[in-house]
Design a protein around this motif. Structure first.
Motif, PDB file in Angstrom:
ATOM      1  N   GLU A 199     -25.250   5.281 -38.326  1.00 41.01           N
ATOM      2  CA  GLU A 199     -24.878   3.927 -38.162  1.00 41.01           C
ATOM      3  C   GLU A 199     -25.305   2.825 -38.877  1.00 41.01           C
ATOM      4  N   PHE A 200     -26.692   2.763 -38.650  1.00 40.78           N
ATOM      5  CA  PHE A 200     -27.534   1.488 -38.754  1.00 40.78           C
ATOM      6  C   PHE A 200     -27.983   1.568 -40.271  1.00 40.78           C
ATOM      7  N   GLY A 201     -28.155   2.951 -40.704  1.00 37.56           N
ATOM      8  CA  GLY A 201     -28.603   3.284 -42.242  1.00 37.56           C
ATOM      9  C   GLY A 201     -28.209   2.229 -43.024  1.00 37.56           C
ATOM     10  N   GLU A 202     -27.074   2.058 -43.241  1.00 39.92           N
ATOM     11  CA  GLU A 202     -26.576   0.965 -44.555  1.00 39.92           C
ATOM     12  C   GLU A 202     -27.067  -0.390 -44.206  1.00 39.92           C
ATOM     13  N   ARG A 203     -27.834  -0.616 -43.312  1.00 40.53           N
ATOM     14  CA  ARG A 203     -28.689  -1.837 -43.138  1.00 40.53           C
ATOM     15  C   ARG A 203     -30.140  -1.487 -43.477  1.00 40.53           C
ATOM     16  N   GLY A 204     -30.438  -0.544 -43.857  1.00 40.98           N
ATOM     17  CA  GLY A 204     -31.735  -0.092 -44.245  1.00 40.98           C
ATOM     18  C   GLY A 204     -32.794   0.098 -42.805  1.00 40.98           C
ATOM     19  N   ILE A 205     -32.065   0.452 -41.713  1.00 42.60           N
ATOM     20  CA  ILE A 205     -32.731   0.555 -40.499  1.00 42.60           C
ATOM     21  C   ILE A 205     -33.205   2.061 -40.340  1.00 42.60           C
ATOM     22  N   SER A 206     -34.285   2.376 -40.162  1.00 39.48           N
ATOM     23  CA  SER A 206     -34.666   3.664 -39.677  1.00 39.48           C
ATOM     24  C   SER A 206     -34.819   3.945 -38.138  1.00 39.48           C
ATOM     25  N   VAL A 207     -34.355   5.109 -37.640  1.00 39.09           N
ATOM     26  CA  VAL A 207     -34.239   5.459 -36.158  1.00 39.09           C
ATOM     27  C   VAL A 207     -34.870   6.781 -35.951  1.00 39.09           C
ATOM     28  N   THR A 208     -35.751   6.801 -35.131  1.00 35.76           N
ATOM     29  CA  THR A 208     -36.449   8.170 -34.957  1.00 35.76           C
ATOM     30  C   THR A 208     -36.804   8.087 -33.604  1.00 35.76           C
ATOM     31  N   ALA A 245     -30.512  -2.481 -30.084  1.00 40.02           N
ATOM     32  CA  ALA A 245     -31.331  -2.728 -31.280  1.00 40.02           C
ATOM     33  C   ALA A 245     -30.587  -2.801 -32.522  1.00 40.02           C
ATOM     34  N   GLY A 246     -29.291  -2.017 -32.600  1.00 42.74           N
ATOM     35  CA  GLY A 246     -28.607  -2.159 -33.742  1.00 42.74           C
ATOM     36  C   GLY A 246     -27.944  -3.240 -33.729  1.00 42.74           C
ATOM     37  N   LYS A 247     -27.482  -4.196 -32.667  1.00 43.90           N
ATOM     38  CA  LYS A 247     -27.107  -5.525 -32.797  1.00 43.90           C
ATOM     39  C   LYS A 247     -28.304  -6.477 -33.288  1.00 43.90           C
ATOM     40  N   ASN A 248     -29.538  -6.355 -32.730  1.00 46.76           N
ATOM     41  CA  ASN A 248     -30.389  -7.451 -32.847  1.00 46.76           C
ATOM     42  C   ASN A 248     -31.667  -7.220 -33.839  1.00 46.76           C
ATOM     43  N   VAL A 249     -31.842  -5.992 -34.219  1.00 50.25           N
ATOM     44  CA  VAL A 249     -32.996  -5.683 -35.119  1.00 50.25           C
ATOM     45  C   VAL A 249     -32.515  -6.271 -36.488  1.00 50.25           C
ATOM     46  N   ASN A 250     -33.719  -6.941 -37.086  1.00 49.52           N
ATOM     47  CA  ASN A 250     -33.186  -7.254 -38.516  1.00 49.52           C
ATOM     48  C   ASN A 250     -33.025  -6.208 -39.296  1.00 49.52           C
ATOM     49  N   ASP A 251     -32.221  -6.388 -40.516  1.00 47.61           N
ATOM     50  CA  ASP A 251     -32.182  -5.401 -41.853  1.00 47.61           C
ATOM     51  C   ASP A 251     -33.541  -4.817 -42.059  1.00 47.61           C
ATOM     52  N   ASN A 252     -33.273  -3.884 -42.505  1.00 45.12           N
ATOM     53  CA  ASN A 252     -34.659  -2.948 -42.971  1.00 45.12           C
ATOM     54  C   ASN A 252     -35.521  -2.636 -41.646  1.00 45.12           C
ATOM     55  N   GLY A 253     -34.987  -2.954 -40.607  1.00 45.79           N
ATOM     56  CA  GLY A 253     -36.031  -2.568 -39.278  1.00 45.79           C
ATOM     57  C   GLY A 253     -36.368  -1.281 -39.035  1.00 45.79           C
ATOM     58  N   LYS A 254     -36.895  -1.107 -37.866  1.00 44.08           N
ATOM     59  CA  LYS A 254     -37.424   0.357 -37.593  1.00 44.08           C
ATOM     60  C   LYS A 254     -37.249   0.454 -35.894  1.00 44.08           C
ATOM     61  N   VAL A 255     -36.639   1.473 -35.748  1.00 41.56           N
ATOM     62  CA  VAL A 255     -36.533   1.788 -34.074  1.00 41.56           C
ATOM     63  C   VAL A 255     -37.129   3.245 -33.932  1.00 41.56           C
ATOM     64  N   VAL A 256     -37.791   3.262 -32.557  1.00 41.94           N
ATOM     65  CA  VAL A 256     -38.501   4.594 -32.143  1.00 41.94           C
ATOM     66  C   VAL A 256     -38.314   4.613 -30.928  1.00 41.94           C
ATOM     67  N   THR A 257     -37.742   5.935 -30.231  1.00 45.49           N
ATOM     68  CA  THR A 257     -37.583   6.212 -28.885  1.00 45.49           C
ATOM     69  C   THR A 257     -38.867   7.269 -28.728  1.00 45.49           C
ATOM     70  N   VAL A 258     -39.429   7.097 -27.572  1.00 46.51           N
ATOM     71  CA  VAL A 258     -40.265   8.371 -27.075  1.00 46.51           C
ATOM     72  C   VAL A 258     -39.680   9.164 -26.209  1.00 46.51           C
ATOM     73  N   VAL A 259     -39.464  10.447 -26.536  1.00 43.35           N
ATOM     74  CA  VAL A 259     -38.910  11.640 -25.967  1.00 43.35           C
ATOM     75  C   VAL A 259     -40.119  12.474 -25.166  1.00 43.35           C
ATOM     76  N   THR A 260     -39.822  13.832 -25.530  1.00 44.87           N
ATOM     77  CA  THR A 260     -40.862  14.603 -25.078  1.00 44.87           C
ATOM     78  C   THR A 260     -40.963  15.963 -25.821  1.00 44.87           C
ATOM     79  N   SER A 261     -42.072  16.467 -25.911  1.00 42.33           N
ATOM     80  CA  SER A 261     -42.263  17.918 -26.536  1.00 42.33           C
ATOM     81  C   SER A 261     -41.850  18.998 -25.862  1.00 42.33           C
ATOM     82  N   LEU A 262     -41.455  18.599 -24.549  1.00 39.00           N
ATOM     83  CA  LEU A 262     -40.767  19.944 -23.813  1.00 39.00           C
ATOM     84  C   LEU A 262     -39.109  20.037 -24.135  1.00 39.00           C
ATOM     85  N   LEU A 263     -38.908  19.263 -25.208  1.00 35.39           N
ATOM     86  CA  LEU A 263     -37.375  19.430 -26.168  1.00 35.39           C
ATOM     87  C   LEU A 263     -37.756  20.691 -26.718  1.00 35.39           C
ATOM     88  N   GLY A 264     -38.952  21.133 -26.829  1.00 35.08           N
ATOM     89  CA  GLY A 264     -39.194  22.383 -27.692  1.00 35.08           C
ATOM     90  C   GLY A 264     -39.725  23.682 -26.883  1.00 35.08           C
TER      91      GLY A 264
END
Length: 257
Positions: free
Chosen positions: A176-185, A131-150
């Protein structure tokens, strides 16, 4: 293209054939996405991937399906390369891929640990890399994890423990990707009412999960519904872009940190 909207954007969804991923594909198309790339793992999901492609096209967006086992860096690199060639560089990349093991630590085999690690850690890491290599500037990246982390609970060490690194990947990638406007959550649903949930749980556990959230009485099943999660992901990948580097538990009051 608008920085904060979905209209005109190219979307890649790993695990996009069915369940939450399939709903997201449809919702992105309805929200005006230009194209939705739908990844699926195996032939078992091919028919559902084709149904999702048809639904996305019916909603007015371009769509294409891509089969890949994403537990190798090479396969992940090829997926992104194929998507770019077919529909263009993604503006939004969502990874819904995961694998549940519910067993006491003493019963988890090395093979099970390795497989879960490959699905829950390795694929998540290399998804973020590509995603860091291919997503356009100002892009958005989300990974689904689990509430069991809490959670403070037995039997999920090989699941929640192997999702936990994604929090650290997310924080690092956001810097690392923020300088390109990419949010990662990362977003952690509660136990969801999908076929992904039930095989790992016994009857008593299912009954418990259906009553464990503060808002259980207001859910169709008592569990987290995929319709409860999709709007959050759409928000984080549009107007909610200012939220980055965070793991957000969306679970109706099931667990907290």
């Amino acid at each position: 293209m608008s920085r904060n909207g979905i209209e005109g954007k190219v979307v890649l969804i790993a695990g996009g054939a069915k369940n939450l991923g399939g709903l997201l594909a449809r919702e992105y198309a309805k929200a005006g996405a230009k194209a939705v790339a739908i990844h699926y793992n195996s032939d078992a999901a091919k028919a559902e991937a084709e149904e999702t492609v048809a639904a996305v096209k019916a909603a007015g967006a371009e769509a294409a399906a891509f089969q890949a086992d994403l537990t190798s860096a090479g396969a992940m690199e090829k997926l992104f390369s194929d998507v770019v060639a077919a529909v263009g560089r993604p503006d939004i990349a969502v990874n819904t891929v995961g694998m549940v093991i519910k067993k006491p630590i003493l019963e988890v085999s090395e093979a099970e640990f390795d497989q879960s690690s490959a699905v829950n850690i390795k694929s998540a890491f290399f998804f973020l890399k590509e995603a860091g290599k291919n997503v356009n500037d100002n892009g958005k990246v989300v990974t689904v994890v689990t509430s069991l982390l809490g959670a403070f609970t037995p039997f999920y060490a090989a699941y929640e423990g192997l999702k936990a690194p994604v929090e650290h990947f997310t924080r690092a990638a956001s810097k690392e990707f923020g300088e390109r406007g990419i949010s990662v959550t990362a977003i952690g649903p509660g136990p969801m009412d999908t076929p992904f949930f039930y095989p790992a749980e016994g009857e008593d556990a299912v009954a418990y999960h259906k009553t464990a959230a503060a808002l259980s009485n207001f859910s169709k099943t008592g569990l987290t519904d995929i319709e409860d999660i999709a709007p959050w992901i759409l928000f984080l990948t549009s107007e909610g872009w200012w939220m980055t580097g965070q793991t957000i538990l969306v679970n109706g009051g099931y667990t907290t940190k």
